[in-house]
Write an enzyme that holds these catalytic residues in place. Structure first.
Site, PDB file in Angstrom:
ATOM      1  CG  HIS A  25      -2.042  -1.181   1.028  1.00 20.03           C
ATOM      2  ND1 HIS A  25      -2.774  -1.798   2.197  1.00 20.03           N
ATOM      3  CD2 HIS A  25      -2.636  -1.371   0.013  1.00 20.03           C
ATOM      4  CE1 HIS A  25      -3.595  -2.402   1.873  1.00 20.03           C
ATOM      5  NE2 HIS A  25      -3.633  -2.396   0.500  1.00 20.03           N
ATOM      6  CD  GLU A  32      -0.926   0.665   4.553  1.00 15.63           C
ATOM      7  OE1 GLU A  32      -0.213  -0.419   4.487  1.00 15.63           O
ATOM      8  OE2 GLU A  32      -2.044   0.649   4.397  1.00 15.63           O
ATOM      9  CG  HIS A  84      -0.484  -3.992   5.362  1.00 13.37           C
ATOM     10  ND1 HIS A  84      -1.086  -3.413   4.359  1.00 13.37           N
ATOM     11  CD2 HIS A  84       0.136  -5.042   5.044  1.00 13.37           C
ATOM     12  CE1 HIS A  84      -1.050  -4.445   3.338  1.00 13.37           C
ATOM     13  NE2 HIS A  84      -0.213  -5.236   3.664  1.00 13.37           N
ATOM     14  CD  GLU A 110      -2.930  -3.350   9.058  1.00 18.07           C
ATOM     15  OE1 GLU A 110      -2.448  -1.945   8.979  1.00 18.07           O
ATOM     16  OE2 GLU A 110      -3.743  -3.530   8.278  1.00 18.07           O
TER      17      GLU A 110
HETATM   18 ZN   LIG Z   1      -1.972  -1.718   4.047  1.00 19.07          ZN
END
Ligand SMILES: [Zn+2]
Length: 421
Positions: A172, A175, A304, A380
């Protein structure tokens, strides 16, 4: 979100910014946190972006949770009025988004370190330099992005017969803390004098892909800080013109269904593509992982932001769980314990379909479900929403340290659990 907004902003930005003439600016944009309690509120809340130019930062999962929304100065009064009418409570968590972004302004020339965020060239130059300096690193270009940028991999192997751990970064685009952390880890594995890190680098092979989405990443540096997808024109358009990009962590082929909010809207941030494996970046990643013999890769960690979660398979359901789910939970718990010991950051762990929302096409689900890798997760990183996607660069090193500690503990637990046998 609305490509329209991007275009409007791009044209405004052309007037406003001297350093990067085409970069979108967020002067006086606020970030709201809206607390959506019930499904009636949620149904209306989902539609807000149809009539106001706002950028909802989270996929809509369900009621009883908060959603962060970026709203420009022109729409703040109307947005607040809508929330008021819906009786949705809210806080303003960022008063001026541009001021926050300016705290992490990127110096394009600064040499690689973990004090500041860097552009792609600096990251790649550092990777190449490490490869030149160390014989035990095998560096490859595993494929090219839509716009032709290389996707690089580093395989660290000091001993025959090791099992491997895969580390994936920055699928992504926005990020940034992901590639910063992944390169931090790689640097620890290569250059740390810490005995435990040296042992990890001796006893395991490490396969690191620091930047899976180079096109999107460059776009976040040059044009739109908040871009998530890759940059392929996806064949659809709306009133503002062609729509770009696929959410590549919705494009892996395992129970791919298109479930999830916004995943079917080609112009939205979470569009998963018309079919799985439609993106060349994802195909390159998969072919690379497929090139290793079965049973060699024993863990797959995708980094992430944000929220401080260790998300386990499955994503596509919240009623079925992987056969060794309890074991993966124990390993995830070990990561959380190790990470928390460093600076007190609390990581929550569990199946992503349960903790987040049901959505398919993520790397960790493919790695587990298709490749049979016995421990896979999405990590995350920081934080829990204070800065969210705009984590200031002065936190990079702390994140690196806590993830290193989490990783040591994770690998030790995974070894105890027989993951590498
Ligand atoms: Zn992500």
């Amino acid at each position: 979100m609305k490509v329209l907004l991007v275009f409007v902003l791009i044209s405004l930005a052309a007037l406003a910014s001297a350093r990067k003439p085409f970069a979108v600016r967020y002067d006086n944009f606020k970030v709201y946190r809206a607390f959506v309690e019930d499904s009636e509120q949620l149904e209306e809340f989902k539609k807000i972006h149809h009539h106001l130019q706002v950028h909802i930062l989270h996929e809509i999962g369900g009621p009883n949770r908060s959603y962060d929304v970026i709203v420009g100065p022109l729409f703040q009064r109307a947005f607040e009025q809508v929330l008021h009418d819906l009786q949705v409570a809210y806080d303003i968590i960022v008063e001026d988004l541009q001021a926050l972004l300016d705290e992490s302004e990127v110096d394009e020339e600064a040499p690689m370190d973990w004090e500041t965020y860097h552009p792609l060239d600096v990251i790649y130059d550092w990777v190449d330099e490490q490869c030149d300096q160390h014989d035990y690193l095998e560096c490859n270009v595993i494929g090219h992005s839509y716009e032709g940028r290389p996707i690089k991999s580093v395989k660290l192997s000091k001993r025959e017969g090791n099992k491997a751990i895969v580390i994936e970064g920055n699928i992504h685009a926005m990020e940034w803390i992901s590639s910063a952390t992944v390169t931090y880890l790689l640097n620890q594995l290569i250059n740390s004098e810490d005995e435990e890190m040296q042992r990890l680098s001796e006893e395991f092979d490490w396969i690191v892909m620091p930047m899976v989405n180079p096109d999107g990443f460059v776009y976040t540096h040059d044009v739109e800080r908040l871009w998530r997808k890759n940059r392929r024109p996806n064949g659809y358009s709306n009133s503002s013109g062609p729509c770009y990009g696929i959410d590549m962590n919705r494009n892996f082929d395992y129970h791919w269904s298109g479930a999830g909010w916004g995943i079917e809207d080609p112009c939205d941030h979470w569009f998963g593509g018309d079919e799985p494996n439609s993106e060349r970046e994802i195909v390159a990643l998969q072919e690379f992982v497929n090139s290793f013999e079965d049973g060699y890769i024993r863990a797959y960690l995708a980094f992430h932001a944000y929220g401080q979660y260790v998300l386990l398979p499955y994503g596509h359901t919240n009623t079925e769980f992987p056969p060794n789910y309890d074991q993966m939970m124990r390993i995830a718990a070990a990561f959380a314990d190790g990470a928390e010991d460093a600076f007190g950051s609390v990581f929550t762990y569990g199946a992503s379909g349960l903790l987040n929302y049901v959505v398919s096409g993520a790397a960790k689900d493919w790695a587990y479900g298709v490749k049979g890798i016995p421990f896979t997760c999405t990590v995350e990183l920081r934080d829990k929403g204070t800065f969210g996607f705009f984590l200031p660069s002065n936190q990079i090193t702390e994140v690196g340290v806590e993830v290193t500690e989490g990783l040591k503990s994770l690998v030790a637990k995974a070894a105890d659990e027989g993951i590498f046998d």
